[in-house]
Design a protein around this motif. Structure first.
Motif, short mmCIF file in Angstrom:
data_model
loop_
_atom_site.label_atom_id
_atom_site.label_comp_id
_atom_site.label_asym_id
_atom_site.label_seq_id
_atom_site.Cartn_x
_atom_site.Cartn_y
_atom_site.Cartn_z
N ILE A 3 0.91 -1.08 -0.04
CA ILE A 3 0.16 0.07 -0.03
C ILE A 3 0.92 1.34 -0.06
N GLU A 4 0.68 2.23 -0.81
CA GLU A 4 1.29 3.31 -0.76
C GLU A 4 0.38 4.48 -0.21
N HIS A 5 0.97 5.08 0.92
CA HIS A 5 0.51 6.04 1.61
C HIS A 5 0.75 7.30 1.26
N ARG A 6 0.28 8.25 0.59
CA ARG A 6 0.55 9.66 0.27
C ARG A 6 0.08 10.59 1.10
N THR A 7 0.77 11.58 1.32
CA THR A 7 0.24 12.54 2.19
C THR A 7 0.65 13.95 1.35
N TYR A 8 -0.09 14.76 1.21
CA TYR A 8 0.10 16.16 0.41
C TYR A 8 -0.40 17.41 1.46
N THR A 9 0.60 18.11 1.76
CA THR A 9 0.27 19.11 2.93
C THR A 9 0.05 20.39 2.05
N LEU A 10 -1.08 20.93 2.02
CA LEU A 10 -1.44 22.07 1.12
C LEU A 10 -1.38 23.23 1.93
N HIS A 11 -1.30 24.37 0.89
CA HIS A 11 -1.14 25.71 1.88
C HIS A 11 -2.65 25.96 2.46
N THR A 17 -9.91 24.03 -3.18
CA THR A 17 -9.38 24.13 -4.75
C THR A 17 -8.82 22.80 -4.98
N TYR A 18 -8.00 22.13 -4.38
CA TYR A 18 -7.38 20.95 -4.64
C TYR A 18 -8.49 19.93 -4.84
N PHE A 19 -9.56 19.71 -3.89
CA PHE A 19 -10.69 18.66 -4.29
C PHE A 19 -11.26 19.00 -5.61
N ALA A 20 -11.65 20.16 -5.97
CA ALA A 20 -12.26 20.77 -7.01
C ALA A 20 -11.56 20.40 -8.20
N GLY A 46 -4.77 17.46 14.56
CA GLY A 46 -3.21 17.25 14.24
C GLY A 46 -2.87 18.22 13.23
N THR A 47 -2.20 17.98 12.14
CA THR A 47 -1.31 18.36 11.28
C THR A 47 -2.69 18.58 10.12
N LEU A 48 -3.09 20.26 9.97
CA LEU A 48 -4.13 20.37 9.28
C LEU A 48 -3.74 20.63 7.77
N ASN A 49 -4.66 20.88 6.86
CA ASN A 49 -4.44 21.12 5.50
C ASN A 49 -3.71 19.90 4.76
N GLN A 50 -4.19 18.68 5.41
CA GLN A 50 -3.40 17.68 4.52
C GLN A 50 -4.54 16.80 3.83
N VAL A 51 -4.06 16.11 2.65
CA VAL A 51 -4.81 15.25 2.09
C VAL A 51 -3.97 13.76 1.96
N ILE A 52 -4.65 12.79 2.42
CA ILE A 52 -4.11 11.65 2.42
C ILE A 52 -4.89 10.53 1.65
N HIS A 53 -4.12 9.95 0.79
CA HIS A 53 -4.68 8.74 0.01
C HIS A 53 -3.80 7.45 -0.04
N LEU A 54 -4.58 6.31 -0.14
CA LEU A 54 -3.83 5.24 -0.02
C LEU A 54 -4.34 4.46 -1.28
N TRP A 55 -3.03 3.58 -1.79
CA TRP A 55 -3.43 3.04 -3.13
C TRP A 55 -2.78 1.53 -3.02
N GLY A 56 -3.33 0.60 -3.63
CA GLY A 56 -2.78 -0.74 -3.34
C GLY A 56 -2.16 -1.15 -4.62
N ASP A 81 0.23 20.22 -13.11
CA ASP A 81 0.79 21.41 -13.25
C ASP A 81 -0.15 22.35 -12.60
N LYS A 82 -1.52 22.17 -12.29
CA LYS A 82 -2.28 22.97 -11.74
C LYS A 82 -2.06 22.65 -10.08
#
Length: 116
Positions: A3-11, A17-20, A46-56, A81-82
């Motif tokens: 499983i890949e656990h990806r965390t993006y910390t956004l401004h 905007t990210y989810f749109a 905890g740490t805010l402004n994070q998006v976490i996604h998991l991929w198998g 790029d966006k």
């Protein structure tokens, strides 16, 4: 399976905007190449402004092959790029499920068909 656990910390203030962008431009393309989404989350405490996604993936080779194909898709390149200016940091971890746990594929609302 890995499983890949990806965390993006956004401004701050950029999560909507990210989810749109993700739901309108990234999700369908990503599912064509990565057919095993295990979860997509935001942080509330905890740490805010994070998006976490998991991929198998079957293994690291499967991950490398699928991600290489995704990165060559011009629709994905335009999407990335966006979203890159919205991010402060990216982190990726590889997780191995415990012997007693079998991860299940996430079901996204409005998800399009994808390639296995």
């Amino acid at each position: 399976m890995i499983i890949e656990h990806r965390t993006y910390t956004l401004h701050p203030g950029k999560t909507a905007t990210y989810f749109a962008l993700y739901t309108s431009e990234g999700l369908a393309v990503q599912l064509e190449y990565l057919p095993r989404p295990l979860g997509y989350f935001t942080t509330e405490l905890g740490t805010l402004n994070q998006v976490i996604h998991l991929w198998g993936y079957d293994d690291l080779n499967d991950r490398a092959r699928r991600r290489a194909l995704l990165k060559r898709d011009p629709r994905w390149v335009a999407y990335v790029d966006k979203i890159l200016p919205l991010m402060q940091n990216q982190e990726s971890k590889i997780l191995v499920p415990a012997s007693f746990y079998t991860p299940g594929v996430a079901h996204y609302e409005h998800a399009h068909e994808h390639i296995a």
